[in-house]
Write a protein that holds these residues in place. Structure first.
Motif, PDB file in Angstrom:
ATOM      1  N   LEU A 229       0.806  -1.220   0.000  1.00 44.74           N
ATOM      2  CA  LEU A 229       0.000   0.000   0.000  1.00 44.74           C
ATOM      3  C   LEU A 229       0.840   1.271   0.000  1.00 44.74           C
ATOM      4  N   GLY A 230       2.107   1.145   0.362  1.00 42.12           N
ATOM      5  CA  GLY A 230       2.948   2.324   0.499  1.00 42.12           C
ATOM      6  C   GLY A 230       2.964   2.870   1.914  1.00 42.12           C
ATOM      7  N   ILE A 231       2.060   2.379   2.772  1.00 38.70           N
ATOM      8  CA  ILE A 231       2.077   2.695   4.201  1.00 38.70           C
ATOM      9  C   ILE A 231       1.858   1.382   4.959  1.00 38.70           C
ATOM     10  N   SER A 232       2.180   1.370   6.244  1.00 33.71           N
ATOM     11  CA  SER A 232       2.012   0.152   7.029  1.00 33.71           C
ATOM     12  C   SER A 232       0.532  -0.147   7.233  1.00 33.71           C
ATOM     13  N   TRP A 233       0.224  -1.423   7.459  1.00 30.81           N
ATOM     14  CA  TRP A 233      -1.167  -1.800   7.709  1.00 30.81           C
ATOM     15  C   TRP A 233      -1.667  -1.257   9.051  1.00 30.81           C
ATOM     16  N   PHE A 234      -0.772  -1.112  10.023  1.00 29.98           N
ATOM     17  CA  PHE A 234      -1.187  -0.495  11.294  1.00 29.98           C
ATOM     18  C   PHE A 234      -1.697   0.921  11.042  1.00 29.98           C
ATOM     19  N   MET A 235      -0.932   1.679  10.213  1.00 25.36           N
ATOM     20  CA  MET A 235      -1.335   3.039   9.889  1.00 25.36           C
ATOM     21  C   MET A 235      -2.657   3.043   9.121  1.00 25.36           C
ATOM     22  N   MET A 236      -2.794   2.084   8.186  1.00 27.98           N
ATOM     23  CA  MET A 236      -4.015   2.024   7.393  1.00 27.98           C
ATOM     24  C   MET A 236      -5.223   1.739   8.275  1.00 27.98           C
ATOM     25  N   LEU A 351     -10.125  16.968   6.991  1.00 30.13           N
ATOM     26  CA  LEU A 351      -8.670  16.918   6.866  1.00 30.13           C
ATOM     27  C   LEU A 351      -8.170  15.516   6.569  1.00 30.13           C
ATOM     28  N   TYR A 352      -8.985  14.515   6.840  1.00 33.94           N
ATOM     29  CA  TYR A 352      -8.588  13.144   6.518  1.00 33.94           C
ATOM     30  C   TYR A 352      -8.267  12.989   5.039  1.00 33.94           C
ATOM     31  N   TRP A 353      -8.882  13.804   4.184  1.00 35.23           N
ATOM     32  CA  TRP A 353      -8.611  13.677   2.752  1.00 35.23           C
ATOM     33  C   TRP A 353      -7.231  14.182   2.372  1.00 35.23           C
ATOM     34  N   SER A 354      -6.528  14.831   3.298  1.00 36.76           N
ATOM     35  CA  SER A 354      -5.129  15.184   3.030  1.00 36.76           C
ATOM     36  C   SER A 354      -4.190  14.038   3.392  1.00 36.76           C
ATOM     37  N   PHE A 355      -4.674  13.052   4.146  1.00 38.34           N
ATOM     38  CA  PHE A 355      -3.809  11.973   4.633  1.00 38.34           C
ATOM     39  C   PHE A 355      -3.188  11.134   3.513  1.00 38.34           C
ATOM     40  N   PRO A 356      -3.973  10.667   2.515  1.00 40.31           N
ATOM     41  CA  PRO A 356      -3.349   9.839   1.474  1.00 40.31           C
ATOM     42  C   PRO A 356      -2.195  10.543   0.765  1.00 40.31           C
ATOM     43  N   ALA A 357      -2.373  11.827   0.414  1.00 38.65           N
ATOM     44  CA  ALA A 357      -1.313  12.555  -0.279  1.00 38.65           C
ATOM     45  C   ALA A 357      -0.121  12.825   0.626  1.00 38.65           C
ATOM     46  N   ILE A 358      -0.351  12.987   1.940  1.00 39.63           N
ATOM     47  CA  ILE A 358       0.743  13.229   2.883  1.00 39.63           C
ATOM     48  C   ILE A 358       1.519  11.950   3.184  1.00 39.63           C
ATOM     49  N   LEU A 359       0.801  10.834   3.343  1.00 39.91           N
ATOM     50  CA  LEU A 359       1.404   9.605   3.852  1.00 39.91           C
ATOM     51  C   LEU A 359       1.826   8.605   2.784  1.00 39.91           C
ATOM     52  N   ALA A 360       1.148   8.596   1.643  1.00 41.20           N
ATOM     53  CA  ALA A 360       1.375   7.552   0.633  1.00 41.20           C
ATOM     54  C   ALA A 360       2.147   8.090  -0.568  1.00 41.20           C
ATOM     55  N   PRO A 361       2.931   7.233  -1.247  1.00 38.11           N
ATOM     56  CA  PRO A 361       3.570   7.642  -2.498  1.00 38.11           C
ATOM     57  C   PRO A 361       2.525   7.876  -3.579  1.00 38.11           C
ATOM     58  N   LYS A 362       2.900   8.604  -4.626  1.00 41.30           N
ATOM     59  CA  LYS A 362       1.932   9.041  -5.628  1.00 41.30           C
ATOM     60  C   LYS A 362       1.180   7.894  -6.286  1.00 41.30           C
ATOM     61  N   ASP A 363       1.862   6.765  -6.507  1.00 41.85           N
ATOM     62  CA  ASP A 363       1.203   5.677  -7.215  1.00 41.85           C
ATOM     63  C   ASP A 363       0.304   4.833  -6.324  1.00 41.85           C
ATOM     64  N   ARG A 364       0.125   5.233  -5.066  1.00 40.89           N
ATOM     65  CA  ARG A 364      -0.780   4.519  -4.165  1.00 40.89           C
ATOM     66  C   ARG A 364      -1.798   5.445  -3.509  1.00 40.89           C
ATOM     67  N   VAL A 365      -1.815   6.716  -3.891  1.00 43.46           N
ATOM     68  CA  VAL A 365      -2.728   7.679  -3.263  1.00 43.46           C
ATOM     69  C   VAL A 365      -4.183   7.281  -3.490  1.00 43.46           C
ATOM     70  N   GLY A 366      -4.518   6.918  -4.722  1.00 41.90           N
ATOM     71  CA  GLY A 366      -5.893   6.511  -5.016  1.00 41.90           C
ATOM     72  C   GLY A 366      -6.303   5.279  -4.232  1.00 41.90           C
ATOM     73  N   PHE A 420       2.210  10.882  11.420  1.00 43.27           N
ATOM     74  CA  PHE A 420       2.418  11.618  10.172  1.00 43.27           C
ATOM     75  C   PHE A 420       3.898  11.863   9.874  1.00 43.27           C
ATOM     76  N   ASN A 421       4.767  11.450  10.786  1.00 38.91           N
ATOM     77  CA  ASN A 421       6.199  11.553  10.542  1.00 38.91           C
ATOM     78  C   ASN A 421       6.759  10.325   9.821  1.00 38.91           C
ATOM     79  N   LYS A 422       5.918   9.296   9.640  1.00 42.27           N
ATOM     80  CA  LYS A 422       6.344   8.075   8.957  1.00 42.27           C
ATOM     81  C   LYS A 422       6.491   8.349   7.460  1.00 42.27           C
ATOM     82  N   VAL A 423       7.565   7.768   6.859  1.00 39.11           N
ATOM     83  CA  VAL A 423       7.760   7.896   5.417  1.00 39.11           C
ATOM     84  C   VAL A 423       7.061   6.740   4.709  1.00 39.11           C
ATOM     85  N   PRO A 424       6.743   6.872   3.400  1.00 37.98           N
ATOM     86  CA  PRO A 424       6.117   5.777   2.664  1.00 37.98           C
ATOM     87  C   PRO A 424       6.954   4.506   2.705  1.00 37.98           C
TER      88      PRO A 424
END
Length: 430
Positions: A229-236, A351-366, A420-424
């Protein structure tokens, strides 16, 4: 002739894109509030029990939730322009045919079609945010787009109530709104583009500005490929729990709010429309305030981790307090104003709609946005049914309001578990 290309001022067409998304989300929620406003008439015509009303209100989310992840995948593969245009044509069609329903079951089937058609619309905002906005603009982008939701409810509540009164028909209200929505498919195709470089109204300076504002994430993608997913499952899971808990409150108010105002506070149809407008216009104001304030804090050097968690925790605390107070309120004006205060703060959840763009790489934002909105949509499935069952067995809204307060508590908990300090999550390219 003097070369002035290096002095070119960036255009600001990215904000036109998000203004259009704001308008489309407003129409999206206007379509949804149509059923809630018309339900007092529909239940009489079809002799519907509270549980059956809950099933009809819930049925939209059955397909909407199921198709969130496929919708996110479609956005990543085909781009927002094609997907949004098709969605508008589809959801306008299903909205219109609800006006021809002859039973509760017919309404359920049409609402399932409506949910399927609308499923990619909200994740498309996260996708557009990742390509059209810099990292310091995504709070504003998220709330400009999502503030269309409460505004659509606010304006839609008054508009639909008056359409029903003017034409003395809930059916005509559905047909008119559906035809209007289908016409917006042409607007989406005309204005939207998947990337800034594809639009003739965007100059090179704006493209460079956006690229430079995302230089870190672009470098990461160039050197590595996305893992999972580009982020951890715990974060998801934390995102999904927080969003679903928020959704329980939001969709609960959207689907059953007019009935609460009619049954518990004794308001007529016109007063319900006016009260819905006040409540959700305050929600729109809260939504916009939160996004601009978060971007202001980030620009001042405060991390997303602190800024987002602080505002969203305040949001949940105020919501919890209001819902615990409401069962003892018998004055309709006081109840409406308290619901307005709750809407102002609870809409910080946009503000939750800013989370995917902040936390995930571009090819996993959707995809990440799809999972997040699937959780929100599951709340939309459950809460209309749960409220209907609670009402049928208790005969009052006190238990319903207490349940909303509990959901506000879980919304706070889920948000606090997100880092929110976690990298993809990336893996080295071989």
């Amino acid at each position: 002739m003097k070369n002035t290309s290096y002095q070119q001022k960036p255009t600001a067409f990215r904000w036109v894109i998000f203004t259009v998304m704001f308008f489309l989300l407003a129409v999206n929620l206007m379509d949804r509030i149509t059923l809630s406003i018309g339900m007092p008439y529909i239940k009489e015509e079809f002799n519907l029990s509270p549980t059956m009303q809950g099933l009809i209100l819930s049925s939209f989310f059955w397909s909407y939730a199921l198709l969130q992840v496929p919708g996110g995948w479609l956005l990543d593969k085909y781009g927002p322009r094609k997907v949004i245009t098709g969605a508008l044509l589809g959801w306008g069609f299903f909205q219109a045919i609800i006006g021809f329903a002859t039973s509760g079951m017919h309404m359920i089937l049409a609402r399932i079609g409506l949910g399927a058609a609308e499923s990619p619309v909200s994740p498309s905002g996260a996708k557009l945010s990742s390509t059209w906005l810099t990292s310091q603009e995504r709070g504003r982008g998220a709330v400009i787009m999502d503030s269309g939701s409460p505004l659509g409810v606010a304006v839609g509540g008054i508009l639909v109530a008056n359409l029903i009164i003017w034409f003395d028909s809930w059916r005509l209200a559905f047909i008119i709104v559906g035809i209007f929505t289908m016409s917006l498919g042409f607007l989406a195709w005309l204005i939207l583009r998947d990337k800034p470089s594809q639009h003739s109204r965007v100059n090179q300076a704006e493209c460079d500005y956006i690229e430079q504002g995302n230089s870190v994430s672009l470098n990461d993608v160039a050197e590595s490929k996305t893992q999972g997913l580009g982020i951890s499952w715990f974060m998801m899971w934390a995102i999904m729990i927080g969003r679903a808990s928020w959704g329980m409150v939001y969709w609960g108010l959207l689907t059953w709010g007019p009935n609460y105002l009619a049954q518990a506070q004794g308001l007529d149809l016109k007063a319900i429309g006016n009260s819905t407008f006040l409540i959700f216009i305050l929600g729109t104001a809260g939504c916009l305030f939160s996004g601009f304030f978060v971007d202001f804090l980030v620009k001042k050097g405060i991390s997303h981790n602190i800024a987002l968690k602080s505002l969203l925790s305040l949001s949940g605390i105020v919501g919890l307090c209001v819902f615990m107070m409401l069962p003892s309120i018998t004055d309709p004006d006081s109840a409406v104003w308290l619901l307005g205060i709750a809407a102002f703060f609870m809409m910080f959840g946009s503000l939750y709609w800013s989370f995917p763009a902040i936390l995930a790489p571009k090819d996993r934002v959707g995809l990440v946005g799809g999972f997040m909105n699937m959780a929100n949509s599951c709340a939309g499935i459950l809460v209309p049914i749960l409220v209907g069952v609670i009402l049928e067995y208790t005969g009052s809204f006190s238990g319903v309001l207490t349940y909303f307060g509990i959901c506000a508590g879980f919304y706070i908990l889920g948000t606090l578990c997100i880092n929110f300090n976690k990298v993809p999550v990336l893996s080295p390219t071989k």
